[in-house]
Scaffold this motif. Sequence first.
Motif, PDB file in Angstrom:
ATOM      1  N   ASP A 372       0.827  -1.213   0.000  1.00  0.00           N
ATOM      2  CA  ASP A 372       0.000   0.000   0.000  1.00  0.00           C
ATOM      3  C   ASP A 372       0.859   1.261   0.000  1.00  0.00           C
ATOM      4  O   ASP A 372       0.473   2.280   0.567  1.00  0.00           O
ATOM      5  CB  ASP A 372      -0.944   0.016   1.213  1.00  0.00           C
ATOM      6  CG  ASP A 372      -2.379  -0.346   0.846  1.00  0.00           C
ATOM      7  OD1 ASP A 372      -2.642  -0.569  -0.349  1.00  0.00           O
ATOM      8  OD2 ASP A 372      -3.227  -0.379   1.751  1.00  0.00           O
ATOM      9  N   PHE A 373       2.020   1.160  -0.653  1.00  0.00           N
ATOM     10  CA  PHE A 373       2.959   2.290  -0.713  1.00  0.00           C
ATOM     11  C   PHE A 373       3.302   2.810   0.684  1.00  0.00           C
ATOM     12  O   PHE A 373       3.466   4.012   0.900  1.00  0.00           O
ATOM     13  CB  PHE A 373       2.409   3.413  -1.602  1.00  0.00           C
ATOM     14  CG  PHE A 373       2.238   2.986  -3.035  1.00  0.00           C
ATOM     15  CD1 PHE A 373       3.340   2.824  -3.870  1.00  0.00           C
ATOM     16  CD2 PHE A 373       0.976   2.705  -3.553  1.00  0.00           C
ATOM     17  CE1 PHE A 373       3.192   2.408  -5.188  1.00  0.00           C
ATOM     18  CE2 PHE A 373       0.826   2.282  -4.875  1.00  0.00           C
ATOM     19  CZ  PHE A 373       1.930   2.139  -5.689  1.00  0.00           C
ATOM     20  N   ALA A 374       3.390   1.859   1.628  1.00  0.00           N
ATOM     21  CA  ALA A 374       3.782   2.168   3.008  1.00  0.00           C
ATOM     22  C   ALA A 374       2.782   3.115   3.684  1.00  0.00           C
ATOM     23  O   ALA A 374       3.142   3.871   4.590  1.00  0.00           O
ATOM     24  CB  ALA A 374       5.197   2.738   3.077  1.00  0.00           C
ATOM     25  N   PHE A 375       1.538   3.049   3.262  1.00  0.00           N
ATOM     26  CA  PHE A 375       0.523   3.923   3.841  1.00  0.00           C
ATOM     27  C   PHE A 375       0.458   3.802   5.362  1.00  0.00           C
ATOM     28  O   PHE A 375       0.327   4.803   6.079  1.00  0.00           O
ATOM     29  CB  PHE A 375      -0.852   3.609   3.231  1.00  0.00           C
ATOM     30  CG  PHE A 375      -1.996   4.228   3.976  1.00  0.00           C
ATOM     31  CD1 PHE A 375      -2.230   5.598   3.900  1.00  0.00           C
ATOM     32  CD2 PHE A 375      -2.840   3.449   4.769  1.00  0.00           C
ATOM     33  CE1 PHE A 375      -3.284   6.176   4.595  1.00  0.00           C
ATOM     34  CE2 PHE A 375      -3.884   4.022   5.470  1.00  0.00           C
ATOM     35  CZ  PHE A 375      -4.117   5.389   5.383  1.00  0.00           C
ATOM     36  N   ASN A 376       0.585   2.584   5.870  1.00  0.00           N
ATOM     37  CA  ASN A 376       0.460   2.393   7.317  1.00  0.00           C
ATOM     38  C   ASN A 376       1.681   2.847   8.102  1.00  0.00           C
ATOM     39  O   ASN A 376       1.702   2.743   9.331  1.00  0.00           O
ATOM     40  CB  ASN A 376       0.131   0.929   7.630  1.00  0.00           C
ATOM     41  CG  ASN A 376      -1.327   0.612   7.366  1.00  0.00           C
ATOM     42  OD1 ASN A 376      -2.210   1.385   7.746  1.00  0.00           O
ATOM     43  ND2 ASN A 376      -1.588  -0.498   6.691  1.00  0.00           N
TER      44      ASN A 376
END
Length: 873
Positions: A372-376
């Motif tokens: 998630d493109f490092a969203f978290n």
Amino acid sequence: MTNGWIDIKNTDMMLIMGGKTAENHPCGFKWAVEAKVHRNAKTIVVDPRLTRTAANADMYVQIRAGADIAFLGGVIRYAIENNRIAKDYLVNYTNAAFIIKEGFKLPDDGLYSGFDPEKQVYDKSTWNYEEGGNLEGKATGVAAASGHGHSAGQGDEAHAQKTDAAGAAGYQGAGPAGAKGVAPGPLLPPKTAYDFSLQHPRCVFQLLREQYSRYTPEMVERITGIPQDQFLKAADLFTSIRKDGDMKKVATIIYAVGWTQHSFGTQIIRTAAMLQLLMGNIGRAGGGVNALRGHSNIQGATDMAGIFDNLPGYLKVPTPADTDLATYLKRITPTVAKPDPWDSMNYWSNTPKFVVSFLKAMYGPAATKENDFAFNYLPKIDRNYSWVNIWNDMYEGTVKGLFAFGMNGVMIGPDSNKNINALKKADWLVVCEIYPDETSEFWRAPGITTEEMKQINTTVYRLPGAGFAEKDGSFTNSARWLQWKNIAVPPPGQARFDQDIVATIFLKVRELYQKEGGKFPDPVLHTAFAYTNPYGPSLSEVAKEVNGKALADLTDPKTNITIKAGQQLPGFAWLKDDGTTSCGNWIYSGSWTEAGAMIQRRGTEDPSGLGIYPNWAWSWPANRRVLYNRASCDLDGKPWDPSRRQVWWDEAKQSWVGNDVPDFKPDSPPKDHLGPFIMNPEGVGRIFVPLGGLNDGPFPEHYEPIESPIANPLHPNQSSNPIAKTYKTDMDKYAKTGGEFNVICTTYRITEHYHYWTKNNPMNVQLVPEPFVEVPAELADRMGIHGGEKIKVSSIRGQYIAKAMVTRRIKPMKIDGKETFQIGIPIHWGFRGIVEDEGKTAKTLANQLTPTVIDPNAFTPEFKGFLVKIEKV
């Protein structure tokens, strides 16, 4: 600013409220003078004090501090009643014709529909558009208008509402800041019901007219203290630019923190934006709603996420409810809501491109499609972390430490005594400054004994930073111009660049995570930090990172232009949501391209004569100088005023062209009726702000400050803003109406000092060596106070001692029939300063007086318009 400093010279009319342009922005004020000299522009100044700005005005009107919405609402009523509005602009460029859902209630009793008295919040579901089609004539039998544009009706029917030009706070998804797992609220309907004749009783225009029908000259006088004849003269002068339907002339509204620092500050600005939309002044040279930022880079600070609930470029910080990237993007990405015959660009629909490119800039190779493109890795706000809340949490023991870089929290307040006591409870404090200040030496505040000092266990780290002339980098001014500056002198002694200090702290924290691990080390370990010198990042490298670059070869299918991997992006139109672009702040994309640093340009060419200077520095977005400039043209794409043409439709080229960069889809012909307010889902300006855009009402309503000498004449049982936040600790106290605190106090800056720093500079101290309180001569006479005598000003929270400056620049006023006095206190002096200051002041702080109450939208404290009493020392 929707426009810019130099553009003020193009105006025909200036309304200056909530700011002292001549005093606090003297270099910028020259453009107001140019408008007066070269265009015979008129100036109206509305202020509690007769200031230097007011002394240069064609008309000065004294107002009670905190009564601005009543004044502006009265002007809106006057413009509608006297048909001094921009009819076609209103119908076609605002949401005046949109129909609001049945069940919506105006605040005749001080409350909009949906108020929950227990939780003190609104259910905003009725604050929405009705879904449907053309309801013209279905409520009133009025015939439909024809053509690709729509003309407003005649007489009283020809009035339209004003909208928040920038879409207020609601351009993205609903949900309050810091919402704990709150699911997204109702959405705007994709097809809104409308009535282009503006006759439907629930159309925005009719609701606007009803809302401000109560703001009669008599009511304005009761609330503001402005005599009716003076108010009518001011309203007549300002709206005169639309007399007899004239659309060539234009007016600007100029304001500063005298508007923002109220428990309803956001709504004051909204009222101004509505008035400007009603009169067709947004998007035009010499028009707009123009905020005067109090520092050289305040605009840049907010652009780069100096606000707790924003990411760079005004993207929203995730909340715990945003469990993954898709959920987050669905919440914050708006969908089109418009009448079926119209079109909307809805530029925030590109939010996924802005977000993914930002995540790639933050986390580099660690941000992949698979994760998630490092969203978290991003923090998720679970509560309100705004300024006053931070200090309240520290006082209550929740916040254990604080980094204060260039922010003197003790002096800033509000309620400086509470902030001092909060710091006593902290475990540690880090202050980066160029001088010792009240925050870094909070334990030395007057009244703290030596024995009490021994009981304070807060560890304080003082880091000497670099002053503005001792470092390079860019400033973003009020006009949204990014301007690069070079170092003038090196930092003295052991002082270091701010970025070196921040980088060193970050890298040392990262080392600890690498050695010791932690609950969730990934965001720290994987933050992209590939600077040539990580412990001293070059700000030019940072600026290029913020602009953005291609991570793979990109080709524009329309132009066949290719950007190679690793090259700087020409602008945000190239951003992608697939991970092939990186950009630290989408609105700054285009500021440092392959052609070089646009922000370092110093071209003085101005072919149009409008003060655009397209080759001087770079203005966001896309080097555009006036926002929403499509609205400077009529429905056919022709400028309302050909002598000040900014952009226009070129039929031969089938394109929008101009002296400025068109704020529009370049190839959209006028017949398509694409809305000029491209950042709003509706494509038009919002006179009515639907759903979650504002927390305290879709229209502004006059509320009294939290401390007021009177009950609200509009609705005495709901006097103040029902959802303005107050606090409940033992230090949070608020004066009641009718008590011993019956003098209105406001705070301000003076020309000769700059906030809390120049009391360390001998030259400034020599100019104005000691604090003072401006006291009306009539009040001074009544109390036997003479100029130069020391007086004590007390609020329910604290006291302030200074010499009285007895003046006739502040007159007594009749507020709801009651004689009322106002005083003014400059904010600059504290208990730190140079030796020349020693012994000349009581070392009390102006913000020991101010209340802990905040606006429910921007969370700004109410530094203006609180209650005090005064007495001789």
